[in-house]
Design a protein around this motif. Structure first.
Motif, PDB file in Angstrom:
ATOM      1  N   SER A   1       0.830  -1.207   0.000  1.00  0.00           N
ATOM      2  CA  SER A   1       0.000   0.000   0.000  1.00  0.00           C
ATOM      3  C   SER A   1       0.864   1.257   0.000  1.00  0.00           C
ATOM      4  O   SER A   1       0.575   2.216  -0.727  1.00  0.00           O
ATOM      5  N   VAL A   2       1.917   1.256   0.806  1.00  0.00           N
ATOM      6  CA  VAL A   2       2.844   2.388   0.821  1.00  0.00           C
ATOM      7  C   VAL A   2       3.514   2.520  -0.547  1.00  0.00           C
ATOM      8  O   VAL A   2       3.671   3.621  -1.078  1.00  0.00           O
TER       9      VAL A   2
ATOM     10  N   LEU B   1       3.618   5.769  -3.091  1.00  0.00           N
ATOM     11  CA  LEU B   1       4.867   6.299  -3.649  1.00  0.00           C
ATOM     12  C   LEU B   1       4.852   6.279  -5.173  1.00  0.00           C
ATOM     13  O   LEU B   1       5.310   7.227  -5.824  1.00  0.00           O
ATOM     14  N   LEU B   2       4.308   5.210  -5.754  1.00  0.00           N
ATOM     15  CA  LEU B   2       4.204   5.134  -7.211  1.00  0.00           C
ATOM     16  C   LEU B   2       3.246   6.194  -7.759  1.00  0.00           C
ATOM     17  O   LEU B   2       3.510   6.787  -8.808  1.00  0.00           O
TER      18      LEU B   2
ATOM     19  N   ARG C   1       4.433   8.984 -10.307  1.00  0.00           N
ATOM     20  CA  ARG C   1       3.778   9.127 -11.603  1.00  0.00           C
ATOM     21  C   ARG C   1       3.272  10.555 -11.800  1.00  0.00           C
ATOM     22  O   ARG C   1       3.372  11.114 -12.892  1.00  0.00           O
ATOM     23  N   THR C   2       2.751  11.153 -10.750  1.00  0.00           N
ATOM     24  CA  THR C   2       2.294  12.547 -10.838  1.00  0.00           C
ATOM     25  C   THR C   2       3.462  13.463 -11.180  1.00  0.00           C
ATOM     26  O   THR C   2       3.344  14.328 -12.055  1.00  0.00           O
TER      27      THR C   2
ATOM     28  N   SER D   1       0.673  -3.759  -7.801  1.00  0.00           N
ATOM     29  CA  SER D   1       0.683  -3.675  -6.334  1.00  0.00           C
ATOM     30  C   SER D   1      -0.743  -3.684  -5.789  1.00  0.00           C
ATOM     31  O   SER D   1      -1.023  -4.328  -4.773  1.00  0.00           O
ATOM     32  N   GLY D   2      -1.648  -2.988  -6.472  1.00  0.00           N
ATOM     33  CA  GLY D   2      -3.043  -2.965  -6.054  1.00  0.00           C
ATOM     34  C   GLY D   2      -3.690  -4.337  -6.085  1.00  0.00           C
ATOM     35  O   GLY D   2      -4.453  -4.702  -5.193  1.00  0.00           O
TER      36      GLY D   2
END
Length: 158
Positions: free
Chosen positions: A104-105, A109-110, A114-115, A143-144
């Motif tokens: 989840s962390v 971070l991803l 990405r932003t 990851s999700g």
């Protein structure tokens, strides 16, 4: 009906809803929106501009989902009676929950990475930055999916 059951149901529902919004948004973006933009025959500048606009529209939902997941996760953990700290590996349940938290962390971070990459690509119009952004998106969705699997596993552990 017991107030604890009602609150537990509401918290679980909201936790699942926030998760569905976040991971569902990633899924739609990766498998529908971005391929649709590519197929539309837009040049890279127009594709990146459109992707950035879509990201900006999705961002409030993602931020709300992350905050909602954290709040409902803390409340659910407190009420479960099985949680004895963040990133604790003291039992099978806690080990799986800690691994879920690590992923989840990583997702947060991803999303931040990405932003930042998309904001840079808006200025640079770089294919390399676009590939980094796509890799972040794929990694975030992966990851999700792992987080969802671990959540399912936690729901069946006695």
């Amino acid at each position: 009906m017991n107030p604890q059951i009602i609150m537990g149901t509401v918290m679980t529902f909201l936790h699942d809803l926030f998760t569905a919004v976040w991971i569902g948004g990633l899924f739609v973006l990766l498998f529908s929106t971005l391929p649709g933009l590519k197929k539309a025959g837009l040049d890279i500048k127009a594709t990146q501009k459109t992707a950035l606009l879509i990201q900006k529209r999705m961002q409030p939902f993602v931020i709300a989902s992350i905050i909602g997941i954290i709040i409902t996760g803390i409340l659910l953990s407190r009420s479960s009676g099985q949680v004895n700290g963040f990133f604790s590996f003291s039992s099978r349940y806690m080990t799986i929950l800690s691994i879920k938290h690590i992923f989840s962390v990583l997702m947060v971070l991803l999303a931040i990475t990405r932003t930042i990459v998309l904001n840079k690509s808006k200025k640079a119009q770089s294919k390399k930055l676009g590939k980094i952004s796509a890799a972040c998106l794929v990694s975030n969705l992966s990851s999700g999916i792992i987080v969802l699997f671990l959540s399912a596993l936690l729901s069946v552990i006695p």
